[in-house]
Design a protein around this motif. Sequence first.
Motif, PDB file in Angstrom:
ATOM      1  N   PHE A  33     106.618  55.984  17.661  1.00  0.00           N
ATOM      2  CA  PHE A  33     106.194  55.666  16.304  1.00  0.00           C
ATOM      3  C   PHE A  33     104.916  54.852  16.404  1.00  0.00           C
ATOM      4  O   PHE A  33     104.833  53.913  17.193  1.00  0.00           O
ATOM      5  CB  PHE A  33     107.255  54.854  15.563  1.00  0.00           C
ATOM      6  N   SER A  34     103.940  55.210  15.617  1.00  0.00           N
ATOM      7  CA  SER A  34     102.698  54.447  15.535  1.00  0.00           C
ATOM      8  C   SER A  34     102.451  54.115  14.072  1.00  0.00           C
ATOM      9  O   SER A  34     102.339  55.015  13.240  1.00  0.00           O
ATOM     10  CB  SER A  34     101.533  55.266  16.101  1.00  0.00           C
ATOM     11  N   GLY A  35     102.395  52.825  13.767  1.00  0.00           N
ATOM     12  CA  GLY A  35     102.163  52.385  12.400  1.00  0.00           C
ATOM     13  C   GLY A  35     100.702  52.044  12.188  1.00  0.00           C
ATOM     14  O   GLY A  35     100.036  51.527  13.089  1.00  0.00           O
ATOM     15  N   LEU A  36     100.214  52.333  10.994  1.00  0.00           N
ATOM     16  CA  LEU A  36      98.815  52.098  10.631  1.00  0.00           C
ATOM     17  C   LEU A  36      98.727  51.096   9.488  1.00  0.00           C
ATOM     18  O   LEU A  36      99.649  50.994   8.673  1.00  0.00           O
ATOM     19  CB  LEU A  36      98.160  53.406  10.179  1.00  0.00           C
ATOM     20  N   VAL A  37      97.613  50.401   9.412  1.00  0.00           N
ATOM     21  CA  VAL A  37      97.332  49.572   8.244  1.00  0.00           C
ATOM     22  C   VAL A  37      97.064  50.544   7.106  1.00  0.00           C
ATOM     23  O   VAL A  37      96.194  51.407   7.215  1.00  0.00           O
ATOM     24  CB  VAL A  37      96.103  48.661   8.478  1.00  0.00           C
ATOM     25  N   ARG A  38      97.820  50.422   6.047  1.00  0.00           N
ATOM     26  CA  ARG A  38      97.644  51.372   4.942  1.00  0.00           C
ATOM     27  C   ARG A  38      96.959  50.719   3.758  1.00  0.00           C
ATOM     28  O   ARG A  38      97.073  49.518   3.533  1.00  0.00           O
ATOM     29  CB  ARG A  38      98.974  51.986   4.535  1.00  0.00           C
ATOM     30  N   THR A  44      92.182  48.519  -2.841  1.00  0.00           N
ATOM     31  CA  THR A  44      91.386  47.301  -2.798  1.00  0.00           C
ATOM     32  C   THR A  44      91.502  46.558  -1.470  1.00  0.00           C
ATOM     33  O   THR A  44      90.885  45.508  -1.314  1.00  0.00           O
ATOM     34  CB  THR A  44      91.803  46.331  -3.925  1.00  0.00           C
ATOM     35  N   LEU A  45      92.266  47.058  -0.527  1.00  0.00           N
ATOM     36  CA  LEU A  45      92.436  46.361   0.741  1.00  0.00           C
ATOM     37  C   LEU A  45      91.187  46.520   1.605  1.00  0.00           C
ATOM     38  O   LEU A  45      90.769  47.629   1.920  1.00  0.00           O
ATOM     39  CB  LEU A  45      93.655  46.901   1.500  1.00  0.00           C
ATOM     40  N   HIS A  46      90.582  45.398   1.955  1.00  0.00           N
ATOM     41  CA  HIS A  46      89.431  45.412   2.853  1.00  0.00           C
ATOM     42  C   HIS A  46      89.886  45.294   4.304  1.00  0.00           C
ATOM     43  O   HIS A  46      89.359  45.969   5.186  1.00  0.00           O
ATOM     44  CB  HIS A  46      88.468  44.264   2.528  1.00  0.00           C
ATOM     45  N   PRO A  88      91.939  49.134   7.120  1.00  0.00           N
ATOM     46  CA  PRO A  88      92.805  50.253   6.755  1.00  0.00           C
ATOM     47  C   PRO A  88      92.654  51.435   7.724  1.00  0.00           C
ATOM     48  O   PRO A  88      91.556  51.742   8.186  1.00  0.00           O
ATOM     49  CB  PRO A  88      92.326  50.631   5.346  1.00  0.00           C
ATOM     50  N   ASN A  89      93.766  52.030   8.045  1.00  0.00           N
ATOM     51  CA  ASN A  89      93.911  53.191   8.924  1.00  0.00           C
ATOM     52  C   ASN A  89      93.820  52.844  10.412  1.00  0.00           C
ATOM     53  O   ASN A  89      93.895  53.727  11.242  1.00  0.00           O
ATOM     54  CB  ASN A  89      92.926  54.301   8.563  1.00  0.00           C
ATOM     55  N   GLU A  90      93.670  51.566  10.763  1.00  0.00           N
ATOM     56  CA  GLU A  90      93.722  51.183  12.171  1.00  0.00           C
ATOM     57  C   GLU A  90      95.178  51.066  12.604  1.00  0.00           C
ATOM     58  O   GLU A  90      96.060  50.738  11.800  1.00  0.00           O
ATOM     59  CB  GLU A  90      92.998  49.851  12.408  1.00  0.00           C
ATOM     60  N   GLN A  91      95.421  51.315  13.879  1.00  0.00           N
ATOM     61  CA  GLN A  91      96.775  51.197  14.431  1.00  0.00           C
ATOM     62  C   GLN A  91      97.182  49.725  14.474  1.00  0.00           C
ATOM     63  O   GLN A  91      96.392  48.871  14.854  1.00  0.00           O
ATOM     64  CB  GLN A  91      96.833  51.784  15.841  1.00  0.00           C
ATOM     65  N   ILE A  92      98.441  49.495  14.091  1.00  0.00           N
ATOM     66  CA  ILE A  92      98.952  48.128  14.072  1.00  0.00           C
ATOM     67  C   ILE A  92     100.147  47.958  15.014  1.00  0.00           C
ATOM     68  O   ILE A  92     100.318  46.893  15.607  1.00  0.00           O
ATOM     69  CB  ILE A  92      99.322  47.716  12.627  1.00  0.00           C
ATOM     70  N   VAL A  93     100.974  48.995  15.169  1.00  0.00           N
ATOM     71  CA  VAL A  93     102.177  48.864  15.983  1.00  0.00           C
ATOM     72  C   VAL A  93     102.507  50.191  16.661  1.00  0.00           C
ATOM     73  O   VAL A  93     102.257  51.267  16.108  1.00  0.00           O
ATOM     74  CB  VAL A  93     103.378  48.372  15.134  1.00  0.00           C
ATOM     75  N   PHE A  94     103.062  50.075  17.861  1.00  0.00           N
ATOM     76  CA  PHE A  94     103.553  51.240  18.606  1.00  0.00           C
ATOM     77  C   PHE A  94     104.946  50.909  19.120  1.00  0.00           C
ATOM     78  O   PHE A  94     105.165  49.830  19.677  1.00  0.00           O
ATOM     79  CB  PHE A  94     102.647  51.552  19.801  1.00  0.00           C
ATOM     80  N   VAL A  95     105.871  51.832  18.911  1.00  0.00           N
ATOM     81  CA  VAL A  95     107.201  51.744  19.514  1.00  0.00           C
ATOM     82  C   VAL A  95     107.459  53.077  20.184  1.00  0.00           C
ATOM     83  O   VAL A  95     107.325  54.136  19.562  1.00  0.00           O
ATOM     84  CB  VAL A  95     108.302  51.451  18.470  1.00  0.00           C
ATOM     85  N   GLY A  96     107.801  53.027  21.460  1.00  0.00           N
ATOM     86  CA  GLY A  96     108.116  54.235  22.211  1.00  0.00           C
ATOM     87  C   GLY A  96     109.432  54.056  22.941  1.00  0.00           C
ATOM     88  O   GLY A  96     109.698  52.995  23.515  1.00  0.00           O
ATOM     89  N   ILE A  97     110.239  55.102  22.899  1.00  0.00           N
ATOM     90  CA  ILE A  97     111.560  55.078  23.524  1.00  0.00           C
ATOM     91  C   ILE A  97     111.706  56.298  24.418  1.00  0.00           C
ATOM     92  O   ILE A  97     111.428  57.420  23.994  1.00  0.00           O
ATOM     93  CB  ILE A  97     112.695  55.150  22.466  1.00  0.00           C
TER      94      ILE A  97
END
Length: 149
Positions: A33-38, A44-46, A88-97
């Motif tokens: 799982f890879s989460g992004l800044v949304r 309005t998110l800078h 926005p759209n940069e990777q924030i978290v990775f979880v790998g199993i």
Amino acid sequence: MSIFVAVQSDDFCVASEYDELRRHSACGAVVTFSGLVRELSDNTLHSMTLEHYPGMTEQALIAIAQQAQSRWQLGAVHIIHRVGTLKPNEQIVFVGIASAHRAAAFAACEFIMDYLKNRAPFWKKEHTASGDYWVGAKASDQQALARWE
């Protein structure tokens, strides 16, 4: 079981993390799982700034990975969480199993993400066109966590 945890400002490479997880020869499944800044709904998110307590945060992530390992047979867990200012759209978290079976890998990945959202000591501040705001706990995240308790 192998646990890898990193809290870092640098970006990560999902393909490299996947390749590392594949090295566990007894594993028949890798789930990531890879989460992004949304963006916010009103666009309005800078940026978002993530803060943490060094040392304490890594120990909390290791404890979450160990909890997952106690529930499912896992070959490896990788958790990477970024800190600092992200756009926005940069990777924030990775979880790998990596696991012998897909059901355990999927469940453990969801479990870890639910615990990260609720129990990991990170603080998020959103920088928007109308000002800066600390992000509070969401009821939906707490409800997701409740299914594991």
